[in-house]
Design an enzyme around this catalytic site. Structure first.
Site, PDB file in Angstrom:
ATOM      1  N   TYR A 155       0.825  -1.205   0.000  1.00 58.40           N
ATOM      2  CA  TYR A 155       0.000   0.000   0.000  1.00 58.40           C
ATOM      3  C   TYR A 155       0.864   1.261   0.000  1.00 58.40           C
ATOM      4  O   TYR A 155       0.602   2.215  -0.739  1.00 58.40           O
ATOM      5  CB  TYR A 155      -0.924  -0.007   1.225  1.00 58.40           C
ATOM      6  CG  TYR A 155      -1.945   1.098   1.239  1.00 58.40           C
ATOM      7  CD1 TYR A 155      -3.098   1.014   0.462  1.00 58.40           C
ATOM      8  CD2 TYR A 155      -1.769   2.226   2.037  1.00 58.40           C
ATOM      9  CE1 TYR A 155      -4.052   2.031   0.485  1.00 58.40           C
ATOM     10  CE2 TYR A 155      -2.712   3.231   2.070  1.00 58.40           C
ATOM     11  CZ  TYR A 155      -3.844   3.130   1.285  1.00 58.40           C
ATOM     12  OH  TYR A 155      -4.775   4.138   1.310  1.00 58.40           O
ATOM     13  N   ALA A 156       1.924   1.264   0.827  1.00 58.46           N
ATOM     14  CA  ALA A 156       2.817   2.420   0.872  1.00 58.46           C
ATOM     15  C   ALA A 156       3.474   2.646  -0.486  1.00 58.46           C
ATOM     16  O   ALA A 156       3.554   3.782  -0.969  1.00 58.46           O
ATOM     17  CB  ALA A 156       3.878   2.222   1.953  1.00 58.46           C
TER      18      ALA A 156
END
Length: 270
Positions: A155-156
């Site tokens: 996600y990052a």
């Protein structure tokens, strides 16, 4: 609101959460809105809700990972509602796993939807707006576009990519009449948050370390998106704006920033 009234906007991931709140805000401000989502039932329900509020809306079932299908949806929007004035690509997912045991599907799905899907949406909308040299795009970044989180390396990576994509498109298209910006929300009270994050973590960690002491409402994110879509933001381009209750303003915070974290300051306070 100037720049919204009578214009046509496209919102992906518009069946629920931030996407629906954005579509609702656009419609309330006098714009027509086309939503797309992978859930047919979700699209139908969202369009019905918008129509009940007197909002001119249409919906399409769309997997944003399909670039051809995305271009087809944009063509139908322009045929049915009129020239596209703006895009908000809200479609996104999260798959939380430890980095050392993250499987290929968890990595690929998040990057494909959050990054590739956002790019295909920007590309399809950008093509038609560039022909008229007029338009605006607001992508959905994250507080994770400014740092990292354990268990969310996929996600990052995707949200850093969205921030970079936003800035690159702003530079490439700004001189051709298209503004591109992003909002970077903290945790938002949506079905995705409540499904994926334990309530104890939301209260004890997220809210504790956010100076405002709570998660955001979807409408609070949508209001900033609406501002960026409007003519009031006519000289803002390439910005990634935190909408985070103050979370990224500091570090090592606890109890909404009321911990002084210093013996000298603690004595002075006493």
């Amino acid at each position: 609101m100037q720049g919204i009234q009578g214009e046509v906007f496209f919102v992906t991931g518009g069946a629920q959460g931030v996407g629906f709140a954005v579509a609702q805000a656009i419609g309330t401000a006098g714009g027509a809105v086309a939503i797309a989502d992978i859930s047919e039932a979700g699209v139908q329900a969202a369009v019905e809700r918008l129509a009940q509020q007197g909002i001119r809306a249409r919906g399409d079932v769309l997997d944003v990972r399909d670039g051809v299908a995305t271009r087809d949806v944009v063509a139908r929007i322009e045929q049915d509602l009129g020239p596209l004035a703006g895009l908000v690509p809200c479609a996104g997912i999260t798959r939380t796993r430890p980095a050392e045991s993250m499987d290929e599907d968890a990595w690929r799905d998040v990057l494909d939807i959050n990054v590739t899907g956002t790019f295909y949406s920007c590309q399809a909308a950008g093509r038609v707006m560039l022909e008229r040299e007029r338009g605006v795009i607001v992508t959905i970044a994250s507080i994770t576009s400014f740092g990292g989180q354990p268990g969310r390396v996929n996600y990052a990576a995707s949200k850093w990519a969205v921030a970079g994509m936003t800035k690159s498109l702003a530079v490439e298209w700004g001189g051709r009449g298209i503004r591109v910006n992003a909002v970077g929300p903290n945790a938002v009270d949506t079905p995705m948050l409540r499904k994926g994050v334990p309530e104890r973590f939301v209260d004890d960690i997220m809210c504790d370390r956010t100076p405002l002491g709570r998660v955001a409402r979807a409408e609070e994110i949508a209001s900033v998106v609406l501002f960026l879509l409007s003519d009031s933001a006519s000289y803002i381009n390439g910005a990634v704006i935190p909408v985070d209750g103050g979370l990224t303003a500091g570090f090592l915070t606890h109890r909404q920033g009321r911990d002084y974290a210093s013996t000298a300051l603690e004595h002075a306070r006493a």
